[in-house]
Design a protein around this motif. Structure first.
Motif, PDB file in Angstrom:
ATOM      1  N   LEU A 107       0.830  -1.200   0.000  1.00 47.65           N
ATOM      2  CA  LEU A 107       0.000   0.000   0.000  1.00 47.65           C
ATOM      3  C   LEU A 107       0.871   1.259   0.000  1.00 47.65           C
ATOM      4  N   LEU A 108       1.935   1.274   0.794  1.00 47.02           N
ATOM      5  CA  LEU A 108       2.820   2.441   0.831  1.00 47.02           C
ATOM      6  C   LEU A 108       3.531   2.653  -0.506  1.00 47.02           C
ATOM      7  N   ASP A 109       3.945   1.572  -1.140  1.00 46.73           N
ATOM      8  CA  ASP A 109       4.585   1.689  -2.459  1.00 46.73           C
ATOM      9  C   ASP A 109       3.607   2.283  -3.473  1.00 46.73           C
ATOM     10  N   PHE A 110       2.375   1.784  -3.447  1.00 46.11           N
ATOM     11  CA  PHE A 110       1.341   2.289  -4.358  1.00 46.11           C
ATOM     12  C   PHE A 110       1.048   3.767  -4.067  1.00 46.11           C
ATOM     13  N   LEU A 111       0.994   4.115  -2.792  1.00 50.43           N
ATOM     14  CA  LEU A 111       0.760   5.489  -2.375  1.00 50.43           C
ATOM     15  C   LEU A 111       1.859   6.411  -2.914  1.00 50.43           C
ATOM     16  N   HIS A 112       3.118   5.982  -2.801  1.00 47.39           N
ATOM     17  CA  HIS A 112       4.237   6.773  -3.335  1.00 47.39           C
ATOM     18  C   HIS A 112       4.127   6.946  -4.850  1.00 47.39           C
ATOM     19  N   GLU A 113       3.778   5.871  -5.533  1.00 52.29           N
ATOM     20  CA  GLU A 113       3.631   5.948  -6.995  1.00 52.29           C
ATOM     21  C   GLU A 113       2.572   6.980  -7.375  1.00 52.29           C
ATOM     22  N   GLN A 114       1.442   6.937  -6.703  1.00 51.03           N
ATOM     23  CA  GLN A 114       0.366   7.878  -7.022  1.00 51.03           C
ATOM     24  C   GLN A 114       0.738   9.304  -6.626  1.00 51.03           C
ATOM     25  N   LEU A 115       1.447   9.461  -5.538  1.00 46.21           N
ATOM     26  CA  LEU A 115       1.887  10.784  -5.115  1.00 46.21           C
ATOM     27  C   LEU A 115       2.805  11.410  -6.166  1.00 46.21           C
ATOM     28  N   ARG A 116       3.673  10.621  -6.732  1.00 48.98           N
ATOM     29  CA  ARG A 116       4.631  11.127  -7.721  1.00 48.98           C
ATOM     30  C   ARG A 116       3.974  11.467  -9.063  1.00 48.98           C
ATOM     31  N   LEU A 117       2.739  11.009  -9.287  1.00 49.80           N
ATOM     32  CA  LEU A 117       2.011  11.356 -10.504  1.00 49.80           C
ATOM     33  C   LEU A 117       1.424  12.767 -10.438  1.00 49.80           C
ATOM     34  N   ILE A 118       1.306  13.310  -9.226  1.00 49.82           N
ATOM     35  CA  ILE A 118       0.777  14.664  -9.064  1.00 49.82           C
ATOM     36  C   ILE A 118       1.824  15.648  -9.563  1.00 49.82           C
ATOM     37  N   SER A 119       1.386  16.622 -10.314  1.00 54.84           N
ATOM     38  CA  SER A 119       2.296  17.620 -10.892  1.00 54.84           C
ATOM     39  C   SER A 119       3.182  18.258  -9.821  1.00 54.84           C
TER      40      SER A 119
END
Length: 195
Positions: A107-119
């Motif tokens: 879940l934390l890895d997925f959270l980081h991935e999605q966070l990095r997609l934000i401009s």
């Protein structure tokens, strides 16, 4: 005047011991446990800053003895150093408790991935913390960044607090629970808005 100087030197020695303890604590934890990259980077930052601060404090003692008339300025420098390390201290134990055995890593890895997609968030890193509150919390990092900048005015070559680093605390009792930990997204929103 002599009493004030002795008091200042005792405070500097006490602060030196405190920072040495924190640095050794980080090193011990890293040697005994496995952490996510953001936590390892945070511990490295603390150890590097501890080396610089301890070196500065050793020189500070010599300077204070040679120039007792600068006692008020030296006291302010010591207060700035102490403020920063006091705030940083509050993050170390919860960060050390958040080793990979106690976290929902996928879940934390997925959270980081999605966070990095934000401009503008490609360098964002979340340092997970485990705490005793039965609540999920995002700890504002702007105070720590501001205090690190103040510290940089006192100690030469101090690196600013890393940009894009945030702290999110999970209850230690919920570390491996997937569905409850979806609340992390709410805390992630606080982190994004803070910047």
């Amino acid at each position: 005047m002599q009493h004030d100087l002795e008091s200042l030197l005792r405070d500097a020695a006490s602060l030196h011991r405190f920072i040495t303890f924190l640095s050794e604590f980080c090193q011990e934890q890293e040697g005994a446990r496995t952490y996510v990259d953001s936590s390892r980077d945070f511990f490295k930052y603390v150890r590097r800053l501890a080396r610089l601060t301890r070196s500065y404090l050793q020189a500070f003692v010599d300077e204070a003895r040679k120039a007792p008339k600068r006692l008020p300025q030296n006291r302010r420098k010591l207060v700035a150093i102490k403020k920063f390390w006091t705030v940083l201290h509050a993050f170390l134990k919860p960060a050390a408790d958040a080793d990979t055995l106690h976290l929902p890593l996928p879940l934390l890895d997925f959270l980081h991935e999605q966070l990095r997609l934000i401009s503008g968030r490609s360098d964002a890193k979340i340092v997970p913390l485990l705490g005793s509150d039965l609540n999920y919390l995002q700890y504002p990092h702007t105070e720590l960044s501001s205090l690190a900048a103040d510290l940089g005015q006192v100690i030469p070559n101090v690196q600013a607090f890393p940009k894009g680093v945030g702290f999110i605390e999970l209850p230690y009792s919920q570390g491996t629970s997937f569905f409850t930990n979806v609340l992390l997204y709410h805390e992630l929103g606080h982190f994004v808005l803070e910047d």
